[in-house]
Design an enzyme around this catalytic site. Structure first.
Site, PDB file in Angstrom:
ATOM      1  CG  HIS A 149     -17.933  20.361  75.593  1.00  0.00           C
ATOM      2  ND1 HIS A 149     -17.602  20.169  74.325  1.00  0.00           N
ATOM      3  CD2 HIS A 149     -17.432  21.770  75.597  1.00  0.00           C
ATOM      4  CE1 HIS A 149     -16.290  20.766  73.632  1.00  0.00           C
ATOM      5  NE2 HIS A 149     -16.739  22.058  74.570  1.00  0.00           N
ATOM      6  CE  LYS A 396       3.260  -5.673 123.658  1.00  0.00           C
ATOM      7  NZ  LYS A 396       1.457  -6.230 122.952  1.00  0.00           N
ATOM      8  N   GLY A 408       2.564  -5.747 116.498  1.00  0.00           N
ATOM      9  CA  GLY A 408       2.694  -4.703 116.286  1.00  0.00           C
ATOM     10  C   GLY A 408       3.049  -4.061 114.808  1.00  0.00           C
ATOM     11  CD  GLU A 412       3.102  -0.383 112.434  1.00  0.00           C
ATOM     12  OE1 GLU A 412       2.288   0.145 113.318  1.00  0.00           O
ATOM     13  OE2 GLU A 412       4.254  -0.537 112.320  1.00  0.00           O
TER      14      GLU A 412
END
Length: 496
Positions: A149, A396, A408, A412
């Site tokens: 429109h 790690k 890490g 998360e």
């Protein structure tokens, strides 16, 4: 025909997953941002004509009366300018729409709230304001907005009066043709719309006649008529209010049944706040089809490296086989096995890779400060796109070469919980996952708290405590673990 909010959300989510969902946005979607309804917008013009706007529900005809009396549409244009030049912000519903993969959006609105929300979400949007815009394509577009429109940038050309509608086929007929095609091929959600628009009714009629009983299913969000809408101040007595309420209910029921002729199923809402609730449900359901796998491994607990690698590949491939998209950051010792498992299953099932995998590898060669920032950005992007998180291994080496739980992976987990994402930690794989699994089980064993986070509440609804607890058994058979994890994930996907 009516349909529940939950079932409509489930089916519309499936249309999103199948990449054939569309949205039709009416004026009601913009009212919470501060724009007025069309009847309120034309109230001043009605007063000028000496007419009560509520007694003239055919608003295009009312606008035409004003043009007839004044000899031009200058007064209408001025009203539109005053309304749409105001600065307004999109609502949460607009933002939710923008975040979802709805590639086709139709609207009769002049405002730019939808386009603005899509642009603010970082997506490329193509806007078709005129018929000639349909002939060009914006490269890499992620959404198309059809403004059938007109637009606030050209209010003098906006479709509003009876003349505009009568000349629509000649002036803007290509929009009708494009909409007909989309109604045949896509599942529409109508929101903030009244179905009083002659153009839409014309298109719906054509598709119904052409397809008969083979029409695609669409959904319509409509606020149910409420007794509180009818006040003594307006109708004079409680008896009159009850009578008018009964009429309104009967009329609404007739409208709902009539819309079913066009394949449109109506969701009756208690209030318009449930529009946002609907979009949140759809977003949640859509994201539950994406699983974030977090993990890193320099050692593999009680398992051999080969066993661990095969386990991760079977898990990620099994998820893809059940229709999930896997999200992964390519963590050390885990990422390559995830990608390998996804690739193998995607090839087997002949599925597009971008529908099976989202990977944001962590930067290796960047400077420390930049690497930490990019790591965090990648984590947030991946977790925001997910609806379920799985944690495996999580080890790690520190600067001295000692094997430690991965911070890490823990980060998360914290992010996933902050986004309300249910987390599954596979404790038998050791490392950080073992620590997280014990924490999750300990919380689930306690009675539910009133302020319990969604990440835990979702696990309770799915009733998966026993399965999650079984993932902690040291030396567990990894084939059985894959089966158990996929079962948990499927329960979470299906449980609202």
């Amino acid at each position: 025909m009516k349909i529940s909010l939950e079932l409509a959300a489930k089916r519309y989510t499936q249309a999103l997953l199948d990449e054939n969902a569309a949205l039709f946005a009416g004026a009601g979607l913009s009212i919470p941002s501060g724009f007025v309804s069309w009847s309120n917008l034309l109230r001043e013009l009605a007063d000028e004509l000496g007419v009560e706007v509520s007694l003239c529900p055919d608003l295009p005809t009312l606008a035409q009366y004003h043009v007839n009396e004044t000899g031009n549409r200058g007064g209408i244009n001025q009203v539109l300018v005053e309304e749409f030049v105001r600065q307004t912000s999109e609502t949460e519903s607009h933002r939710l729409i923008a975040k979802m993969p709805i590639r086709t959006i139709w609207t009769t609105n002049y405002d730019r709230l939808i386009e603005q929300a899509i642009e603010n979400s970082g997506k490329i949007v193509e806007i078709n304001r005129r018929p000639e815009d349909l002939t060009s394509t914006v490269r890499n577009r992620e959404a198309i907005v059809y403004k059938m429109h007109g637009d606030m940038t050209e209010l003098h050309r906006g479709v509003l009066t009876r003349d505009d509608f009568e000349q629509y086929d000649r002036e803007r007929g290509l929009f009708r043709s494009a909409l007909e095609g989309d109604l045949v091929q896509k599942t529409f959600l109508f929101a903030g719309f009244s179905f009083d628009d002659p153009n839409i009714n014309f298109v719906l009629s054509r598709t119904r006649v052409a397809l008969g009983q083979s029409q695609r299913e669409h959904f319509y969000l409509l606020r149910s008529v409420a007794r509180g809408d009818f006040t003594v101040e307006k109708y004079g007595s409680d008896e009159a209010c009850e009578k008018e309420f009964g009429y309104a209910q009967a009329l609404q029921d007739l409208r709902v049944r009539d819309l079913s002729r066009y394949g449109i199923r109506t969701v009756l809402l208690d209030d318009y706040g449930q529009v946002e609730e609907f979009f949140r449900m759809v977003e949640r359901r859509y994201k539950r089809n994406s699983v974030f796998i977090s993990g890193a491994a320099v050692e593999h607990g009680s398992y051999e490296e080969r066993e661990a690698r095969e386990f991760i590949g079977h898990l990620s491939g099994g998820l893809v086989g059940k229709g999930f998209r896997v999200i992964n950051g390519y963590g050390l010792g885990v990422g390559p096995a995830v990608v390998s498992g996804v690739l193998e299953r995607a090839k087997l099932d002949r599925r597009k890779l971008d529908r099976c995998l989202l990977s944001r590898p962590f930067p290796i060669f960047a400077k420390k400060e930049e690497r930490e920032r990019k790591n965090e950005d990648n984590r947030r992007e991946m977790i925001e796109a997910a609806g379920i998180a799985i944690f495996v291994f999580g080890t790690k080496t520190d600067p001295k070469g000692k094997v430690i739980p991965s911070p890490g992976v823990e980060r998360e987990y914290e992010l996933a919980r902050s986004y309300g994402i249910p987390c599954i930690a596979i404790g038998c794989t050791g490392g950080m996952s073992q620590k997280l699994s014990k924490e999750i089980v300990a919380v689930l064993k306690k009675p539910a708290a009133d302020d319990e986070p969604e990440s835990i509440a979702a696990l309770r609804r799915a009733n998966v405590l026993e399965k999650i607890h079984s993932l902690n058994v040291e030396g567990a058979d990894l084939k059985a673990v894959v089966s158990d994890v996929i079962e948990i994930v499927e329960k979470l996907r299906d449980c609202e």
